[in-house]
Design a protein around this motif. Structure first.
Motif, PDB file in Angstrom:
ATOM      1  N   PRO A   1      -2.094   2.558   4.643  1.00 48.25           N
ATOM      2  CA  PRO A   1      -1.140   3.211   3.736  1.00 48.25           C
ATOM      3  C   PRO A   1       0.280   3.230   4.320  1.00 48.25           C
ATOM      4  O   PRO A   1       0.468   3.390   5.522  1.00 48.25           O
TER       5      PRO A   1
ATOM      6  N   TRP B   1       0.841  -1.187   0.000  1.00 46.92           N
ATOM      7  CA  TRP B   1       0.000   0.000   0.000  1.00 46.92           C
ATOM      8  C   TRP B   1       0.881   1.243   0.000  1.00 46.92           C
ATOM      9  O   TRP B   1       1.192   1.804   1.048  1.00 46.92           O
TER      10      TRP B   1
ATOM     11  N   GLU C   1       2.127   5.049  -0.291  1.00 48.82           N
ATOM     12  CA  GLU C   1       1.541   6.305   0.179  1.00 48.82           C
ATOM     13  C   GLU C   1       0.834   7.010  -0.973  1.00 48.82           C
ATOM     14  O   GLU C   1       1.290   6.991  -2.112  1.00 48.82           O
TER      15      GLU C   1
END
Length: 168
Positions: free
Chosen positions: A114, A41, A43
């Motif tokens: 994230p 994931w 950013e």
């Protein structure tokens, strides 16, 4: 006994970097991988990138349907809201039937956010202490759920390579 382990990493590329370690442990016969998938994931992305790692095991025993359902429950459900609550409850209940309960899903959802990544590994015959230590050195955290033989059979029947009974 089969287990679903989720190794979470504090960096978006951590799971990719740990794949070599997972392959090495498998070659040393310290873990027998049934199926695996990777989630990263980066950013700035709204949702994670998921990859079925069937190539790691030859051909994944469960396939994309299982991973798609699991990842959908973990990563998409919070975005869909209450409109699909009843259907999601039924899906979560069906996974609980194979040993993956709502608490496990919620814990994974809280850890894979994230700027993180994770390796999802369905495995058996794991030499736990010889597998956990090398992964700890990568900064990974472990989350695991064990599946009984009956739960594993139901999971394979629903998603994978279980032989189906023939009716005359």
């Amino acid at each position: 006994m089969t287990s679903l382990t989720v190794w979470t990493f504090p960096a978006a590329d951590g799971a990719d970097k740990a794949l070599g370690l997972l392959r090495q442990l498998s070659k040393q016969q310290l873990i027998s991988i049934t199926d695996a998938a990777c989630v990263s994931w980066p950013e700035g992305r709204k949702k994670p990138k998921t990859t079925d790692l069937g190539s790691l095991t030859g051909a994944g025993a469960l396939g994309g349907g299982f991973w798609g359902l699991l990842f959908g429950l973990i990563f998409l459900v919070p975005l869909l809201g209450m409109a699909v609550g009843a259907a999601i409850g039924a899906l979560t209940g069906s996974l609980a039937h194979v040993g993956i309960d709502e608490q496990f899903i919620d814990t994974v959802r809280a850890r894979v956010t994230p700027r993180t990544s994770a390796l999802f590994v369905m495995a058996s015959d794991t030499v736990v202490d010889r597998v956990v230590e090398p992964f700890k050195e990568t900064g990974a955290s472990l989350l695991t759920t064990n599946l009984s033989a009956e739960e594993e059979a139901r999971l394979r029947e629903a998603f994978g390579d279980a032989p189906r009974p023939h009716h005359a």
